[in-house]
Write a protein that holds these residues in place. Structure first.
Motif, PDB file in Angstrom:
ATOM      1  N   VAL A  85       0.938  -1.153  -0.002  1.00 46.85           N
ATOM      2  CA  VAL A  85      -0.082  -0.111  -0.057  1.00 46.85           C
ATOM      3  C   VAL A  85       0.939   1.260   0.036  1.00 46.85           C
ATOM      4  CG1 VAL A  85      -1.912   1.129   1.142  1.00 46.85           C
ATOM      5  CG2 VAL A  85      -1.958  -1.152   1.171  1.00 46.85           C
ATOM      6  N   ALA A  86       1.963   1.033   0.810  1.00 50.74           N
ATOM      7  CA  ALA A  86       2.830   2.383   0.762  1.00 50.74           C
ATOM      8  C   ALA A  86       3.366   2.741  -0.607  1.00 50.74           C
ATOM      9  CB  ALA A  86       3.937   1.982   1.722  1.00 50.74           C
ATOM     10  N   ASN A  87       4.128   1.473  -1.175  1.00 54.10           N
ATOM     11  CA  ASN A  87       4.485   1.578  -2.678  1.00 54.10           C
ATOM     12  C   ASN A  87       3.505   2.391  -3.806  1.00 54.10           C
ATOM     13  OD1 ASN A  87       6.988   0.929  -1.857  1.00 54.10           O
ATOM     14  ND2 ASN A  87       6.955  -1.112  -2.622  1.00 54.10           N
ATOM     15  N   MET A 125       1.522   9.094  -6.266  1.00 56.75           N
ATOM     16  CA  MET A 125       2.112  10.601  -5.735  1.00 56.75           C
ATOM     17  C   MET A 125       3.069  11.025  -7.156  1.00 56.75           C
ATOM     18  SD  MET A 125       5.073  11.643  -3.285  1.00 56.75           S
ATOM     19  CE  MET A 125       6.446  10.855  -4.420  1.00 56.75           C
ATOM     20  N   LEU A 126       3.915  10.343  -7.660  1.00 66.40           N
ATOM     21  CA  LEU A 126       4.856  10.591  -8.523  1.00 66.40           C
ATOM     22  C   LEU A 126       3.806  10.581  -9.911  1.00 66.40           C
ATOM     23  CD1 LEU A 126       7.731   8.079  -8.375  1.00 66.40           C
ATOM     24  CD2 LEU A 126       7.674  10.481  -7.795  1.00 66.40           C
ATOM     25  N   ARG A 127       2.803  10.041 -10.127  1.00 68.81           N
ATOM     26  CA  ARG A 127       2.128  10.199 -11.351  1.00 68.81           C
ATOM     27  C   ARG A 127       1.380  11.706 -11.252  1.00 68.81           C
ATOM     28  NH1 ARG A 127       1.775   7.126 -15.632  1.00 68.81           N
ATOM     29  NH2 ARG A 127       1.222   5.022 -14.374  1.00 68.81           N
ATOM     30  N   ARG A 178       1.794  12.060   3.064  1.00 64.00           N
ATOM     31  CA  ARG A 178       1.723  12.037   4.194  1.00 64.00           C
ATOM     32  C   ARG A 178       1.155  10.739   4.712  1.00 64.00           C
ATOM     33  NH1 ARG A 178       1.117  17.800   3.346  1.00 64.00           N
ATOM     34  NH2 ARG A 178      -0.997  17.550   2.590  1.00 64.00           N
ATOM     35  N   ALA A 179       0.458  10.337   3.582  1.00 61.11           N
ATOM     36  CA  ALA A 179      -0.251   8.639   3.945  1.00 61.11           C
ATOM     37  C   ALA A 179       0.727   7.639   3.957  1.00 61.11           C
ATOM     38  CB  ALA A 179      -1.394   8.673   2.978  1.00 61.11           C
ATOM     39  N   PHE A 180       1.696   7.771   2.936  1.00 65.00           N
ATOM     40  CA  PHE A 180       3.058   6.920   2.999  1.00 65.00           C
ATOM     41  C   PHE A 180       3.720   6.896   4.177  1.00 65.00           C
ATOM     42  CE2 PHE A 180       7.355   6.458   2.102  1.00 65.00           C
ATOM     43  CZ  PHE A 180       7.339   5.289   1.217  1.00 65.00           C
ATOM     44  N   THR A 181       3.952   8.014   4.810  1.00 67.27           N
ATOM     45  CA  THR A 181       4.914   8.225   6.039  1.00 67.27           C
ATOM     46  C   THR A 181       4.484   7.285   7.157  1.00 67.27           C
ATOM     47  OG1 THR A 181       5.578  10.322   5.547  1.00 67.27           O
ATOM     48  CG2 THR A 181       5.750   9.724   7.621  1.00 67.27           C
ATOM     49  N   PRO A 182       3.170   7.305   7.549  1.00 68.47           N
ATOM     50  CA  PRO A 182       2.996   6.298   8.997  1.00 68.47           C
ATOM     51  C   PRO A 182       3.217   4.817   8.260  1.00 68.47           C
ATOM     52  CG  PRO A 182       0.927   7.264   7.971  1.00 68.47           C
ATOM     53  CD  PRO A 182       2.216   7.879   7.484  1.00 68.47           C
ATOM     54  N   ALA A 216       9.856   0.411   3.679  1.00 62.98           N
ATOM     55  CA  ALA A 216       9.086   0.569   2.070  1.00 62.98           C
ATOM     56  C   ALA A 216      10.108   0.801   1.034  1.00 62.98           C
ATOM     57  CB  ALA A 216       8.453   1.905   2.489  1.00 62.98           C
ATOM     58  N   SER A 217       9.891   0.203   0.095  1.00 57.12           N
ATOM     59  CA  SER A 217      11.086   0.008  -0.927  1.00 57.12           C
ATOM     60  C   SER A 217      11.182   1.055  -1.849  1.00 57.12           C
ATOM     61  CB  SER A 217      10.902  -1.471  -1.466  1.00 57.12           C
ATOM     62  OG  SER A 217       9.743  -1.793  -1.997  1.00 57.12           O
TER      63      SER A 217
END
Length: 660
Positions: free
Chosen positions: A293-295, A301-303, A330-334, A355-356
């Motif tokens: 989910v993080a990736n 985000m990049l898109r 901000r969602a990726f961080t946690p 996270a990779s």
């Protein structure tokens, strides 16, 4: 400082864009590695840290994230330069660990948890030219090689460089040579509306690139702030990482068992790698689902950032894409923090996940229009659903935070993305300012600028102005900010509106005398003394200073530094004055009961080398308007030293305060 390279031959635009793509990948990779290390840090005593260690580690985390944000600013600067030259910015990059050749042999980039070796690697990457800092243990190049060739090529070729600062110095020289060969207009032929600027986000590098001067200034800012800054620059990335290194060593000396970070994997991957060396396959389902989910959030985000560079601005849609992208981070961080706290799997005992930052095959923008908007809506819906399922399974605080953020982003996108709107939204029109009418002639009397309008006489006393800016923001056509010469146009707006703006001026620097038969400003029904946060007293009432009427509004110094005492002149900013604007109600047992009368004359008598003596019924209020006390006389501190602010406690006699 980075030594300027010899004069460069003019490169082709293709070669210049190729070098900018490498610069984008470099900044992007550094940002990811710094964030990965920050996400691996433990937080608080509950995660095994002593109180002093917990405080230090939290500072390190904030500092490393701040450096990563600055790298993001560098990345935006590179993207803007690319767009200014007519290119499409580079958003993709190679996945970690980078294969040899993407960067020079001695620039090793991989994901690794926070450790002394990782920190030393960061110091090495950010080192100034001529530094003898070694690389961190475990970060040695897999093999040494040379990139490019000395033979001229039409095909763009990668270049070698010793330090990142040297790379940017070379890039600056090549850009200068290109502009010298083609001219400013032909060089910077890209659509300026496609760049990101202050209308979209507040970030160091988000400044429009218009010409070689602004482009070279952006390169210079990157070098001075980060890679290649002088070794004595305290705010450079090099010095900030070196300071963390010194503190880490001191804490380790006090506690040899101090481990500030979780043992997150070096170069985690979500699938069994065909080349397993130097990679950790995440087998634990909870870890792999979290990283998944993080990736996916990072990929979208990049898109979205790429899409923002395809939309002309300023526009609501362009800004929304940037906001959604930042929200995804901000969602990726946690999620990334939670992954670092989960085991990687049975094949790697004692190793945690991480996270990779998986980069898709292509993160390029889609053609703007309904189809691109539909893709964003679909993808955010998928992410919100996946995050909700993850949280339902794991129930962790961090997964819950991410699920809430992704749900909110999906809802915002549904409100803001119109599937029926035209393919390319029109940029917000920028109306040319109407030419100002001829300015009435001003006269100056005792430091007061007086301008006659048809219905009002406008007066401005500069020495009393505290730059509250109600005038230039509320009536910009009357008060022309930052212009030379005439700047007051009292007939440029309806008189009643101008009266409202003038009465909002807290210092009394702006006064009106009406000429239309209507009454001038009178005293308010309630006399007020407002205590401004780290600033002056703002008084309203029938004010009399040393026997002379001064109007109904004034701001008086309470920091002791004004050069125009008793009035405030803004010196509290330079003096670093720090005093609350929120004193408690009933401070010192002073009365709060409603008096029979709340208006009337207020006499102000500044005592020599002492406080402001007020006599007359006043209501002292906090900066936010809360009532502090209601008194008929008060002695207000103006030396800045009282321990019972806003009231005098005699500190002026001890601190040598001097004023008439």
């Amino acid at each position: 400082m980075t030594t300027p390279p010899p004069a460069a031959a003019a490169p082709s635009r293709e070669q210049l864009l190729h070098s900018l793509y490498e610069a984008a990948e470099l900044e992007h990779n550094l940002m990811c590695t710094y964030l990965y290390a920050a996400f691996s840090l433990r937080q608080g005593e509950a995660e095994g840290l002593r109180p002093q260690e917990a405080e230090a580690v939290e500072r390190w985390r904030r500092e490393i994230v701040a450096v990563a944000v600055e790298e993001m600013g560098h990345l935006v600067a590179v993207w803007n330069i690319t767009a200014a030259l007519g290119g499409a910015p580079r958003f993709g990059r190679g996945n970690f660990p980078l294969d040899p050749g993407y960067l020079p042999a001695r620039v090793v980039v991989k994901l690794a948890p926070f450790s002394e070796a990782t920190l030393q690697h960061f110091v090495y990457l950010e080192r100034p030219e001529g530094s003898d800092e070694p690389d961190g243990d475990g970060f040695a190049a897999e093999r040494l090689f040379k990139r490019g060739t000395a033979v001229p090529r039409v095909t763009p070729m990668a270049r070698d460089y010793d330090t990142v600062g040297h790379f940017y110095a070379t890039l600056s020289a090549e850009l200068s040579a290109f502009v010298a060969a083609h001219g400013e207009a032909a060089s910077f032929c890209g659509d300026r509306g496609l760049q990101l600027g202050p209308d979209e986000l507040i970030l160091g590098g988000a400044k429009p690139v218009l010409c070689s001067r602004t482009a070279l200034a952006a390169f210079d800012a990157i070098v001075r702030q980060g890679e290649g800054a002088p070794s004595d620059s305290e705010t450079s990335h090099y010095q900030r990482f070196a300071a963390i290194r010194a503190e880490l060593r001191a804490l380790r000396e006090a506690n040899p068992g101090f481990e500030p970070a979780w043992p997150a994997a070096t170069n985690p991957v979500l699938r069994r790698p065909p080349r397993p060396e130097g990679r950790v396959w995440l087998e634990n389902p909870a870890a792999s689902e979290t990283v998944d989910v993080a990736n996916a959030s990072y990929g979208l985000m990049l898109r979205l950032l790429a899409q923002s560079y395809a939309l002309p601005g300023p526009s609501a849609e362009k800004s929304l894409h940037v906001d959604l992208a930042l929200g995804l981070m901000r969602a990726f961080t946690p999620l990334a923090e939670h992954a670092a706290r989960l085991p990687a799997g049975p094949s790697n005992p004692g190793c945690h996940a991480g996270a990779s930052f998986t980069s898709l095959r292509d993160a390029a923008a889609m053609p703007p229009g309904p189809a691109a908007r539909r893709f964003v809506l679909e993808r955010l819906g998928e992410l919100a659903q996946a995050a909700a399922s993850l949280h339902a399974s794991l129930g962790a605080e961090r997964t819950g935070r991410a699920a809430s953020l992704l749900k909110a982003l999906r809802e915002r996108a549904e409100r803001g993305l119109d599937l029926k709107a035209p393919a390319t939204p029109a940029a917000a029109p920028t109306a040319a300012p109407a030419p100002a009418p001829p300015a009435p002639r001003a006269e100056h009397v005792d430091g007061v600028e007086i301008v006659q309008g048809e219905k009002v006489e406008l007066r401005f006393e500069a020495r009393r102005c505290i730059h509250a800016r109600f005038c230039v923001t509320g009536a910009p056509q009357v008060f022309l900010a930052n212009v030379k010469g005439d700047w007051l146009y009292p007939d440029a707006m309806p008189v009643e509106r101008l009266v409202d703006i003038a009465h909002a001026c807290p210092s009394g620097a702006i006064q009106l005398r009406r000429k239309d038969g209507q009454p001038d400003e009178g005293p308010p029904p309630v006399n007020l003394v407002s205590v401004r946060e780290a600033g002056p007293y703002a008084l309203r009432g029938e004010l009399v200073l040393r026997g002379q009427a001064i109007g109904t509004r004034a701001t008086l110094c309470r920091c002791g530094a004004s050069k125009n005492k008793p009035f405030c002149d803004g010196s509290h900013h330079e003096a670093g004055f720090d005093a609350t604007g929120e004193p408690e109600t009933g401070l010192l047992g002073l009365p709060t009961d409603m008096p029979a009368r709340r208006d009337g004359r207020v006499d102000i008598e500044p005592e020599p080398n002492g406080p402001l003596q007020l006599r007359g019924q006043v209501e002292v209020i906090s900066g936010t308007g809360r009532m502090v006390c209601r008194v008929a006389q008060a002695r207000l501190c103006r030396c800045g030293g009282s321990q019972t602010k806003p009231f005098c406690d005699g500190s002026h006699a001890r601190n040598g305060f001097s004023a008439d």
